[in-house]
Design a protein around this motif. Structure first.
Motif, PDB file in Angstrom:
ATOM      1  N   TRP A  25       0.491  -1.167  -0.184  1.00 15.17           N
ATOM      2  CA  TRP A  25       0.046   0.087   0.187  1.00 15.17           C
ATOM      3  C   TRP A  25       1.273   1.262   0.059  1.00 15.17           C
ATOM      4  O   TRP A  25       0.505   2.677  -0.791  1.00 15.17           O
ATOM      5  CB  TRP A  25      -0.680  -0.003   0.643  1.00 15.17           C
ATOM      6  N   ALA A  26       1.635   1.497   1.153  1.00 14.53           N
ATOM      7  CA  ALA A  26       2.927   2.183   0.504  1.00 14.53           C
ATOM      8  C   ALA A  26       3.632   2.553  -0.474  1.00 14.53           C
ATOM      9  O   ALA A  26       3.891   3.674  -0.805  1.00 14.53           O
ATOM     10  CB  ALA A  26       3.741   2.076   1.830  1.00 14.53           C
ATOM     11  N   LEU A 148     -11.211  -1.269   2.115  1.00 15.37           N
ATOM     12  CA  LEU A 148     -11.297   0.131   2.405  1.00 15.37           C
ATOM     13  C   LEU A 148     -10.507   0.580   1.668  1.00 15.37           C
ATOM     14  O   LEU A 148     -11.133   2.273   1.490  1.00 15.37           O
ATOM     15  CB  LEU A 148     -10.826   0.080   4.401  1.00 15.37           C
ATOM     16  N   SER A 149      -9.293   0.958   1.120  1.00 13.37           N
ATOM     17  CA  SER A 149      -8.646   0.888   0.347  1.00 13.37           C
ATOM     18  C   SER A 149      -9.469   1.760  -0.962  1.00 13.37           C
ATOM     19  O   SER A 149      -8.921   3.067  -1.480  1.00 13.37           O
ATOM     20  CB  SER A 149      -7.880   0.155   0.674  1.00 13.37           C
ATOM     21  N   THR A 150     -10.286   0.762  -1.210  1.00 13.70           N
ATOM     22  CA  THR A 150     -11.231   0.860  -2.366  1.00 13.70           C
ATOM     23  C   THR A 150     -12.515   2.044  -2.678  1.00 13.70           C
ATOM     24  O   THR A 150     -12.418   2.992  -2.820  1.00 13.70           O
ATOM     25  CB  THR A 150     -11.796  -0.318  -2.958  1.00 13.70           C
ATOM     26  N   LEU A 151     -12.795   2.315  -0.353  1.00 16.00           N
ATOM     27  CA  LEU A 151     -14.351   2.668  -0.698  1.00 16.00           C
ATOM     28  C   LEU A 151     -13.974   3.733   0.035  1.00 16.00           C
ATOM     29  O   LEU A 151     -15.223   4.774  -0.232  1.00 16.00           O
ATOM     30  CB  LEU A 151     -14.677   1.417   0.554  1.00 16.00           C
ATOM     31  N   LEU A 152     -13.231   4.120   0.893  1.00 13.26           N
ATOM     32  CA  LEU A 152     -12.854   4.898   1.670  1.00 13.26           C
ATOM     33  C   LEU A 152     -12.014   6.480   0.946  1.00 13.26           C
ATOM     34  O   LEU A 152     -11.407   5.852   0.026  1.00 13.26           O
ATOM     35  CB  LEU A 152     -11.658   4.868   3.092  1.00 13.26           C
ATOM     36  N   VAL A 158      -7.510   3.993   7.251  1.00 15.03           N
ATOM     37  CA  VAL A 158      -7.561   2.196   6.586  1.00 15.03           C
ATOM     38  C   VAL A 158      -6.387   1.829   7.794  1.00 15.03           C
ATOM     39  O   VAL A 158      -7.166   0.451   8.365  1.00 15.03           O
ATOM     40  CB  VAL A 158      -7.024   2.222   5.381  1.00 15.03           C
ATOM     41  N   LEU A 159      -5.867   2.200   8.059  1.00 24.51           N
ATOM     42  CA  LEU A 159      -4.564   2.056   9.350  1.00 24.51           C
ATOM     43  C   LEU A 159      -5.540   1.926  10.819  1.00 24.51           C
ATOM     44  O   LEU A 159      -5.247   0.320  11.499  1.00 24.51           O
ATOM     45  CB  LEU A 159      -3.748   2.418   9.046  1.00 24.51           C
ATOM     46  N   LEU A 200       6.067   1.172   7.417  1.00 28.18           N
ATOM     47  CA  LEU A 200       6.505   2.748   6.484  1.00 28.18           C
ATOM     48  C   LEU A 200       7.818   3.340   7.351  1.00 28.18           C
ATOM     49  O   LEU A 200       8.210   4.701   5.886  1.00 28.18           O
ATOM     50  CB  LEU A 200       5.205   3.067   7.268  1.00 28.18           C
ATOM     51  N   ALA A 201       7.955   3.258   8.338  1.00 29.60           N
ATOM     52  CA  ALA A 201       9.196   4.198   8.176  1.00 29.60           C
ATOM     53  C   ALA A 201      10.631   3.820   7.771  1.00 29.60           C
ATOM     54  O   ALA A 201      11.365   4.299   7.264  1.00 29.60           O
ATOM     55  CB  ALA A 201       9.913   3.999  10.143  1.00 29.60           C
ATOM     56  N   ILE A 202      10.577   2.180   7.974  1.00 30.38           N
ATOM     57  CA  ILE A 202      11.499   1.777   7.083  1.00 30.38           C
ATOM     58  C   ILE A 202      11.934   2.330   5.778  1.00 30.38           C
ATOM     59  O   ILE A 202      12.406   2.524   4.939  1.00 30.38           O
ATOM     60  CB  ILE A 202      11.181  -0.056   6.547  1.00 30.38           C
ATOM     61  N   LEU A 203      10.650   2.089   4.721  1.00 32.72           N
ATOM     62  CA  LEU A 203      10.192   2.547   3.615  1.00 32.72           C
ATOM     63  C   LEU A 203      10.511   3.623   3.369  1.00 32.72           C
ATOM     64  O   LEU A 203      10.981   4.631   2.804  1.00 32.72           O
ATOM     65  CB  LEU A 203       8.596   2.180   3.074  1.00 32.72           C
ATOM     66  N   LEU A 204      10.653   5.327   3.963  1.00 35.98           N
ATOM     67  CA  LEU A 204      10.619   6.403   4.301  1.00 35.98           C
ATOM     68  C   LEU A 204      12.127   6.573   3.783  1.00 35.98           C
ATOM     69  O   LEU A 204      12.494   7.354   3.515  1.00 35.98           O
ATOM     70  CB  LEU A 204       9.749   7.010   5.632  1.00 35.98           C
TER      71      LEU A 204
END
Length: 210
Positions: A25-26, A148-152, A158-159, A200-204
């Motif tokens: 997702w990220a 939720l990723s699709t609807l919101l 989502v998280l 998320l922190a690792i990807l950033l």
């Protein structure tokens, strides 16, 4: 034991797919790829956890059972003698291990686990139940996350929505195994929050270096 194995599998099976889906997702992958990643992780995790449950029962009985564990204890004591450990100390250790094995057997009987002797069929059943629960938990969190990723209209809700699902799974696990439900719910919630934020922190940290 079916309910314990299955519900425990559901609770444990949510975290791995959730972590994988947060990463996908990220990285702004499509919902289809994100969902596929989650279900794939759930499938592999179910296989690993099911095998671990099946083989773990055999190993625990072999090690802790008063009759089956006695031979292993004798081998350990012989090794201690061979390396020069005081015989009096090893004798005390042997007596202590014997008491611990008897206490283990008494606990097994009190909880009705049926582990007085190893049963390959029961172990396979426990492994399948755990694997099935793990897969069900993984698919549940994957569908929830992808849906939720699709609807919101915004991505960030989502998280916390999935964190709430993890909290509820932990609560159910605690109730089923007879442990403090709130504590297990908070542990599950904390694990999900830490795992997702860590991804998320690792990807950033890594993405700007590419």
């Amino acid at each position: 034991m079916f309910l314990v194995n299955f519900v425990t599998g559901i609770s444990d099976g949510m975290l791995l797919p959730f972590t994988v889906m947060v990463a996908a997702w990220a990285l702004s992958l499509s919902v289809v790829y994100t969902l596929s990643a989650g279900i794939g992780a759930a499938s592999l995790g179910a296989l690993a956890f099911g095998l671990a449950r099946m083989l773990g029962e055999k190993e625990e009985i072999r090690h802790h059972h008063p009759e089956l564990g006695a031979a292993e204890a004798e081998t350990e004591i012989s090794l201690m003698h061979a390396i020069g450990i005081d015989p009096q100390l090893t004798s005390e250790m042997k007596d202590k291990m014997a008491v611990e094995r008897e206490q283990w057997l008494e606990e097994i009987r009190e909880h009705g686990l049926g582990w007085e002797m190893y049963d390959a069929g029961r172990a396979r059943g426990g492994g399948l139940q755990t694997a099935g629960g793990f897969l069900a938990g993984g698919v549940l969190v994957a569908l929830c996350f992808a849906g939720l990723s699709t609807l919101l209209p915004y991505r960030w809700p989502v998280l916390p929505a999935v964190w709430l699902l993890l909290f509820l799974a932990g609560w159910c696990k605690g109730r089923v195994i007879g442990k403090p439900a709130l504590r297990y719910a908070l542990i599950q919630l904390f694990s999900g929050v830490v795992a997702s934020l860590a991804v998320l922190a690792i990807l950033l940290l890594l993405l700007p270096s590419k």
